[in-house]
Design a protein around this motif. Structure first.
Motif, PDB file in Angstrom:
ATOM      1  N   ILE A 211       0.804  -1.243  -0.019  1.00 31.31           N
ATOM      2  CA  ILE A 211      -0.020   0.040   0.037  1.00 31.31           C
ATOM      3  C   ILE A 211       0.782   1.339  -0.103  1.00 31.31           C
ATOM      4  N   MET A 212       1.745   1.435   0.809  1.00 31.53           N
ATOM      5  CA  MET A 212       2.821   2.578   0.815  1.00 31.53           C
ATOM      6  C   MET A 212       3.526   2.527  -0.496  1.00 31.53           C
ATOM      7  N   GLY A 213       3.778   1.389  -1.160  1.00 35.82           N
ATOM      8  CA  GLY A 213       4.523   1.417  -2.477  1.00 35.82           C
ATOM      9  C   GLY A 213       3.628   2.136  -3.585  1.00 35.82           C
ATOM     10  N   SER A 214       2.431   1.582  -3.384  1.00 37.16           N
ATOM     11  CA  SER A 214       1.370   2.161  -4.427  1.00 37.16           C
ATOM     12  C   SER A 214       1.401   3.827  -4.056  1.00 37.16           C
ATOM     13  N   LEU A 215       1.210   4.223  -2.757  1.00 34.70           N
ATOM     14  CA  LEU A 215       0.815   5.517  -2.258  1.00 34.70           C
ATOM     15  C   LEU A 215       2.054   6.554  -3.052  1.00 34.70           C
ATOM     16  N   PHE A 216       3.219   5.923  -2.975  1.00 36.21           N
ATOM     17  CA  PHE A 216       4.401   6.672  -3.303  1.00 36.21           C
ATOM     18  C   PHE A 216       4.529   6.703  -5.010  1.00 36.21           C
ATOM     19  N   THR A 217       3.940   5.690  -5.502  1.00 33.14           N
ATOM     20  CA  THR A 217       4.164   5.524  -6.954  1.00 33.14           C
ATOM     21  C   THR A 217       2.844   6.360  -7.388  1.00 33.14           C
ATOM     22  N   LEU A 218       1.829   6.509  -6.592  1.00 33.07           N
ATOM     23  CA  LEU A 218       0.819   7.222  -7.280  1.00 33.07           C
ATOM     24  C   LEU A 218       1.073   8.867  -7.170  1.00 33.07           C
ATOM     25  N   THR A 221       3.171   9.788  -9.981  1.00 35.01           N
ATOM     26  CA  THR A 221       2.227   9.743 -11.249  1.00 35.01           C
ATOM     27  C   THR A 221       1.688  11.140 -11.363  1.00 35.01           C
ATOM     28  N   LEU A 222       0.970  11.536 -10.280  1.00 36.92           N
ATOM     29  CA  LEU A 222       0.154  12.463 -10.091  1.00 36.92           C
ATOM     30  C   LEU A 222       0.771  13.887 -10.153  1.00 36.92           C
ATOM     31  N   VAL A 223       2.117  14.118  -9.343  1.00 43.22           N
ATOM     32  CA  VAL A 223       2.890  15.267  -9.680  1.00 43.22           C
ATOM     33  C   VAL A 223       3.245  15.529 -11.006  1.00 43.22           C
ATOM     34  N   LEU A 224       3.701  14.362 -11.595  1.00 40.61           N
ATOM     35  CA  LEU A 224       4.073  14.746 -12.986  1.00 40.61           C
ATOM     36  C   LEU A 224       3.152  14.540 -14.149  1.00 40.61           C
ATOM     37  N   SER A 225       2.043  13.766 -13.980  1.00 42.18           N
ATOM     38  CA  SER A 225       1.046  13.695 -15.094  1.00 42.18           C
ATOM     39  C   SER A 225       0.071  14.982 -15.158  1.00 42.18           C
ATOM     40  N   PHE A 226      -0.416  15.300 -13.993  1.00 48.28           N
ATOM     41  CA  PHE A 226      -1.400  16.268 -14.140  1.00 48.28           C
ATOM     42  C   PHE A 226      -0.996  17.651 -14.533  1.00 48.28           C
ATOM     43  N   LEU A 284       9.742   5.624  -7.557  1.00 46.18           N
ATOM     44  CA  LEU A 284      10.072   6.810  -8.502  1.00 46.18           C
ATOM     45  C   LEU A 284       9.998   6.355  -9.979  1.00 46.18           C
ATOM     46  N   VAL A 285      10.594   5.313 -10.370  1.00 49.62           N
ATOM     47  CA  VAL A 285      10.466   4.995 -11.710  1.00 49.62           C
ATOM     48  C   VAL A 285       9.357   4.364 -12.024  1.00 49.62           C
ATOM     49  N   GLY A 286       8.674   3.677 -11.045  1.00 51.00           N
ATOM     50  CA  GLY A 286       7.079   3.359 -11.508  1.00 51.00           C
ATOM     51  C   GLY A 286       6.347   4.400 -11.653  1.00 51.00           C
ATOM     52  N   GLY A 287       6.478   5.336 -10.802  1.00 51.14           N
ATOM     53  CA  GLY A 287       5.584   6.666 -11.247  1.00 51.14           C
ATOM     54  C   GLY A 287       5.987   7.289 -12.418  1.00 51.14           C
ATOM     55  N   ILE A 288       7.290   7.413 -12.930  1.00 61.72           N
ATOM     56  CA  ILE A 288       7.413   7.977 -14.231  1.00 61.72           C
ATOM     57  C   ILE A 288       6.793   7.071 -15.389  1.00 61.72           C
ATOM     58  N   VAL A 289       7.036   5.800 -15.115  1.00 67.21           N
ATOM     59  CA  VAL A 289       6.321   5.021 -16.106  1.00 67.21           C
ATOM     60  C   VAL A 289       4.775   5.073 -16.343  1.00 67.21           C
ATOM     61  N   LEU A 295      -0.835   9.922 -19.066  1.00 70.60           N
ATOM     62  CA  LEU A 295      -0.744  11.380 -19.828  1.00 70.60           C
ATOM     63  C   LEU A 295      -1.950  11.216 -21.044  1.00 70.60           C
ATOM     64  N   PRO A 296      -1.929  10.423 -21.783  1.00 72.19           N
ATOM     65  CA  PRO A 296      -3.014  10.269 -22.936  1.00 72.19           C
ATOM     66  C   PRO A 296      -4.492  10.754 -22.448  1.00 72.19           C
TER      67      PRO A 296
END
Length: 429
Positions: A211-218, A221-226, A284-289, A295-296
């Motif tokens: 859950i913590m790994g999913s939280l950090f990944t999301l 993802t949110l900080v970069l994608s939005f 970090l890498v998971g969030g970038i991927v 993004l689309p």
């Protein structure tokens, strides 16, 4: 009325009757399809809940534990080293032998010791280290974590005494039944499932690390994608000239939304890990991927929200002297934000349930420790489910289903939030 007119009316009536029958069949097929889909959904949820609800309970065994200083190997309770390396498993085994004094052979002793989890000694250590002066030399009745085979046996036990024996021997079954008869076995809420990381032992395995790994990944993802998605949508809708290049960009954005997610995993493996040599299995890498994957979706939903803002809003803002940038920032974006947030939440829900791209970048590793940040080794909830589903122990089956229930709960909450935001904040023009 002549014959030709009568024939025409009859023909029209027949055609209308035929059309009405076709419409009724179409409606019936639609209702049948919806009913079939709902039935499949109910069967799926019933199977998952039926297998996973028992994971929220855990079996404990009550033993009269004597904290013998000689067995523990402690002669100075102020020595932290002695408290750390003390033989806590030894006092648990001694308590088991005192409870079942007829056990003599080495083989039977091993089977007896296996009734209690391998992690019970660490729990006993935590209890003892809180007040060593109070516990040393005393006998206390403590509830210790049972082994996963005992847990499965107790949970599957019916009122008639029938149960799934699994790997339990006849002697072990007899000892468990004796403990049940003495009311020294009970089921409690499984807090370990929510507070611990992964483990090879099913009774010690939890989802907190995932859950913590999913939280950090999301979060990554949110900080970069939005911001990137909104900026791209604003440029394409408000600034980009309409020519073949922007048409090509729009076609590629729409095509990227339909690309299989594993392709983004291969892209992340090739670029971020192999080329930039970033560490594997980090959020970090998971969030970038996942940013590349979501993004689309965010760009398309943001563009649709910007398009939905009436042109009169833009004209009024420009008419009172606002610049184009002020018109976008102060008028268009605030009105389009509900739709943008909805698209972002849907994109995050999609990212939360993804497994394939994260498998490609190494987030399938066995991680015991709870990650403390986006650069710590971690796994995510869908990958944790994938790992547990491949484990041979029967106790992992219920934990797999329970983890699926938790994941579904998160997805339902996120989609419900998206619907609520759209209904709550949208404006009709």
């Amino acid at each position: 009325m002549n014959k030709n007119t009568q024939r025409t009316i009859d023909l029209v009536n027949r055609n209308l009757a035929k059309r009405y029958r076709a419409e009724k069949r179409f409606r019936f097929y639609g209702l049948l399809s919806i009913s079939f889909g709902l039935l499949c959904l109910v069967l799926l949820f019933t199977d998952i809940i039926g297998k996973g609800h028992s994971a929220f309970l855990q079996t404990y065994v009550a033993l009269d534990v004597h904290f013998d200083a000689d067995v523990l190997g402690i002669d100075n309770i102020d020595d932290e080293t002695q408290l750390t390396v003390a033989n806590y498993d030894g006092v648990i085994r001694k308590a088991l032998l005192e409870r079942f004094s007829d056990v003599r052979s080495r083989r039977d002793k091993r089977q007896l010791y296996a009734l209690v989890s391998n992690g019970a000694g660490f729990d006993l250590q935590d209890v003892f280290r809180e007040r060593p002066e109070q516990w040393l030399g005393k006998t206390e009745t403590l509830w210790l974590l049972a082994d996963d085979d005992v847990d499965t046996y107790v949970k599957s036990r019916t009122a008639s005494g029938e149960a799934f024996t699994g790997r339990l021997s006849e002697n072990q079954q007899r000892w468990v039944e004796a403990l049940i008869a003495d009311e020294r076995i009970e089921k409690r809420f499984n807090t370990i499932f929510f507070t611990s990381g992964d483990s090879r032992e099913p009774e010690l395995a939890g989802i907190r690390g995932a859950i913590m790994g999913s939280l950090f990944t999301l979060m990554v993802t949110l900080v970069l994608s939005f911001p990137i998605g909104v900026a791209a949508a604003v440029y394409l809708e408000e600034y980009a000239p309409k020519n073949k290049w922007t048409d090509l960009i729009e076609v590629n954005i729409n095509n990227l939304a339909a690309v299989p997610s594993i392709i983004f995993g291969l892209l992340g493996l090739a670029i971020f890990i192999n080329f930039f040599e970033m560490p594997r299995s980090i959020p970090l890498v998971g969030g970038i991927v996942l940013t590349l994957m979501t993004l689309p979706t965010i760009i398309i939903s943001s563009r649709a929200s910007i398009k939905a803002v009436p042109p009169s809003i833009r004209e009024a803002a420009l008419g009172i002297g606002a610049s184009k940038m002020q018109m976008i920032l102060h008028h268009v974006l605030p009105l389009a934000m509900p739709g943008m947030l909805t698209g972002a939440i849907i994109g995050m829900a999609q990212a939360l349930g993804e497994t394939a791209p994260l498998l490609m970048i190494g987030m399938v590793a066995f991680i015991v420790d709870i990650p403390g940040g986006a650069t710590d080794p971690a796994t995510v909830l869908p990958v944790q489910i994938f790992l547990w589903s491949d484990s041979p122990e029967r106790a992992f089956v219920e934990r797999t289903s329970a983890a699926i229930m938790v994941l579904l709960a998160f997805l339902i909450v996120m989609n419900t939030l998206a619907v609520w935001l759209r209904k709550r904040l949208e404006r009709r023009w």
